[in-house]
Design an enzyme around this catalytic site. Structure first.
Site, PDB file in Angstrom:
ATOM      1  N   HIS A 189      -7.313   1.186  -4.954  1.00  0.00           N
ATOM      2  CA  HIS A 189      -8.560   0.930  -3.864  1.00  0.00           C
ATOM      3  C   HIS A 189      -9.586   2.221  -3.502  1.00  0.00           C
ATOM      4  O   HIS A 189      -9.090   3.359  -3.292  1.00  0.00           O
ATOM      5  CB  HIS A 189      -8.328   0.489  -2.725  1.00  0.00           C
ATOM      6  CG  HIS A 189      -9.255   0.403  -1.716  1.00  0.00           C
ATOM      7  ND1 HIS A 189      -8.965   0.608  -0.381  1.00  0.00           N
ATOM      8  CD2 HIS A 189     -10.425   0.828  -1.977  1.00  0.00           C
ATOM      9  CE1 HIS A 189      -9.910   0.435   0.253  1.00  0.00           C
ATOM     10  NE2 HIS A 189     -10.851   0.356  -0.168  1.00  0.00           N
ATOM     11  N   MET A 221     -11.907  -5.510   3.912  1.00  0.00           N
ATOM     12  CA  MET A 221     -11.261  -4.433   5.066  1.00  0.00           C
ATOM     13  C   MET A 221     -10.991  -5.088   6.457  1.00  0.00           C
ATOM     14  O   MET A 221     -11.886  -5.486   7.430  1.00  0.00           O
ATOM     15  CB  MET A 221     -11.963  -3.019   5.332  1.00  0.00           C
ATOM     16  CG  MET A 221     -11.917  -2.280   3.585  1.00  0.00           C
ATOM     17  SD  MET A 221     -10.086  -1.738   3.147  1.00  0.00           S
ATOM     18  CE  MET A 221      -9.939  -0.521   4.409  1.00  0.00           C
ATOM     19  N   MET A 271     -11.804   4.696  -2.146  1.00  0.00           N
ATOM     20  CA  MET A 271     -12.460   4.712  -1.038  1.00  0.00           C
ATOM     21  C   MET A 271     -13.626   5.901  -1.658  1.00  0.00           C
ATOM     22  O   MET A 271     -12.593   7.256  -0.718  1.00  0.00           O
ATOM     23  CB  MET A 271     -11.890   4.593  -0.402  1.00  0.00           C
ATOM     24  CG  MET A 271     -11.199   3.304   0.427  1.00  0.00           C
ATOM     25  SD  MET A 271      -9.840   3.494   1.580  1.00  0.00           S
ATOM     26  CE  MET A 271      -8.943   3.526   0.319  1.00  0.00           C
ATOM     27  N   HIS A 318      -0.477  -1.209  -4.377  1.00  0.00           N
ATOM     28  CA  HIS A 318      -1.916  -0.464  -3.940  1.00  0.00           C
ATOM     29  C   HIS A 318      -2.326   0.302  -3.969  1.00  0.00           C
ATOM     30  O   HIS A 318      -2.034   1.523  -2.963  1.00  0.00           O
ATOM     31  CB  HIS A 318      -2.263  -1.491  -2.397  1.00  0.00           C
ATOM     32  CG  HIS A 318      -3.852  -1.222  -2.442  1.00  0.00           C
ATOM     33  ND1 HIS A 318      -5.200  -2.555  -2.287  1.00  0.00           N
ATOM     34  CD2 HIS A 318      -4.950  -0.906  -1.114  1.00  0.00           C
ATOM     35  CE1 HIS A 318      -5.810  -2.008  -1.702  1.00  0.00           C
ATOM     36  NE2 HIS A 318      -5.643  -0.881  -0.624  1.00  0.00           N
ATOM     37  N   SER A 375       0.695  -0.941  -0.140  1.00  0.00           N
ATOM     38  CA  SER A 375       0.687   0.354   0.344  1.00  0.00           C
ATOM     39  C   SER A 375       0.917   1.091   0.064  1.00  0.00           C
ATOM     40  O   SER A 375       1.284   1.204   1.240  1.00  0.00           O
ATOM     41  CB  SER A 375      -0.985  -0.304   0.966  1.00  0.00           C
ATOM     42  OG  SER A 375      -1.717   0.871   1.306  1.00  0.00           O
ATOM     43  N   ASP A 407      -4.164   3.587  -2.901  1.00  0.00           N
ATOM     44  CA  ASP A 407      -5.650   4.082  -1.727  1.00  0.00           C
ATOM     45  C   ASP A 407      -5.948   5.454  -2.414  1.00  0.00           C
ATOM     46  O   ASP A 407      -5.652   6.678  -1.872  1.00  0.00           O
ATOM     47  CB  ASP A 407      -5.140   3.798  -0.342  1.00  0.00           C
ATOM     48  CG  ASP A 407      -5.401   2.936   0.110  1.00  0.00           C
ATOM     49  OD1 ASP A 407      -5.835   1.759  -0.041  1.00  0.00           O
ATOM     50  OD2 ASP A 407      -4.180   2.755   0.493  1.00  0.00           O
ATOM     51  N   MET A 437      -8.538   8.020  -1.984  1.00  0.00           N
ATOM     52  CA  MET A 437      -9.429   9.069  -0.966  1.00  0.00           C
ATOM     53  C   MET A 437      -9.570  10.281  -1.279  1.00  0.00           C
ATOM     54  O   MET A 437      -9.543  11.176  -1.456  1.00  0.00           O
ATOM     55  CB  MET A 437      -8.721   8.930   0.334  1.00  0.00           C
ATOM     56  CG  MET A 437      -8.604   7.692   1.300  1.00  0.00           C
ATOM     57  SD  MET A 437      -7.973   7.676   1.872  1.00  0.00           S
ATOM     58  CE  MET A 437      -6.836   5.969   2.279  1.00  0.00           C
ATOM     59  N   ASP A 495      -7.286  -6.219   3.271  1.00  0.00           N
ATOM     60  CA  ASP A 495      -6.345  -4.279   3.646  1.00  0.00           C
ATOM     61  C   ASP A 495      -6.656  -4.500   4.679  1.00  0.00           C
ATOM     62  O   ASP A 495      -7.355  -3.819   5.660  1.00  0.00           O
ATOM     63  CB  ASP A 495      -6.803  -3.761   2.414  1.00  0.00           C
ATOM     64  CG  ASP A 495      -6.249  -2.017   2.559  1.00  0.00           C
ATOM     65  OD1 ASP A 495      -5.133  -1.976   3.051  1.00  0.00           O
ATOM     66  OD2 ASP A 495      -7.316  -1.870   1.812  1.00  0.00           O
TER      67      ASP A 495
END
Length: 229
Positions: free
Chosen positions: A68, A140, A70, A34, A9, A36, A38, A174
């Site tokens: 990912h 998660m 979010m 990975h 990540s 992230d 957001m 994760d």
């Protein structure tokens, strides 16, 4: 069961040297990175978006970006992430009312589709129809939004339940995953492992990646032996 994949990540990386950090992980044995994403709405934090992913892709053309998402409206960002070079687009089940249409849109742009569930969402929320349409399921093991949280062991039974229902599906974990928590995740049936601080903060990241992968392989061998006995 599908093969072991380690996806470090980048939330735990030095963002000022993001491309170099990704290269360091790939050199150390990571197959996926990975990413992230957001938006400050679905989660109370803002990280990166398509422009940054595009820069990383330019620097590492063959990178597999496990994105990912979010974000509050995952339907809005499919084209941008595809254009930026995303390989897998994993949206949160809680953020959409029409996961099947979204999966079709993701596939239509040549990306793999993932469906994530947060700690308070039961695995039963993922229907057989949705899971069969998706390429990956993400459980998660922390609340989405911030790195460095403590691993939530109560989420692990969801991995086992999904693995029992979908023996050939990529199942990712994760959140708070590292050498001290990998065993329980691997034995529950996860094969895609996301780890941030445990890898990026290690003196020997290559060794940690190898250890995580070996633990998944050992668990898979044991599960296979139990089934055949």
């Amino acid at each position: 069961m599908p093969r072991a994949i380690i996806s470090p990540s980048v939330l735990a990386s030095d963002f000022g040297q993001l491309t170099a950090e990704c290269k360091r992980m790939i050199k150390g044995g990571a197959e996926w990175l990975h990413m992230d994403v957001m938006d400050g709405h679905f989660v109370p934090n803002i990280t990166m978006g398509a422009p940054i992913l595009s820069c990383v892709k330019k620097g590492i053309p063959d990178i597999f970006m496990d994105c990912h998402m979010m974000v509050a409206e995952p339907e809005k960002w499919v084209n941008d992430i595809a254009d930026a070079g995303g390989a897998l687009y994993c949206f949160h089940h809680e953020a959409t009312s029409d996961p099947l249409s979204l999966i079709r849109s993701i596939h239509g742009r040549g990306m793999k589709a993932g469906v994530a569930i947060s700690p308070d969402t039961p695995s039963s929320a993922i229907t057989d129809e949705v899971a069969n349409a998706a390429d990956m399921l993400l459980v998660m093991t922390v609340y989405p939004g911030r790195g460095g949280q403590k691993f939530l062991e109560r989420c692990v039974p969801k991995v086992a339940e999904l693995r029992a229902r979908f023996p050939d599906k990529d199942i990712e974990v994760d959140g708070g995953v590292g050498p001290s928590t990998i065993d329980i995740c691997a034995h529950a049936g996860s094969n895609v492992i996301v780890a941030g601080t445990a890898i990026f903060g290690a003196a020997d990241p290559e060794g940690v990646i190898a250890q995580l992968k070996a633990t998944v392989n050992t668990a898979q061998a044991r599960i296979a032996a139990e089934k055949s006995s």
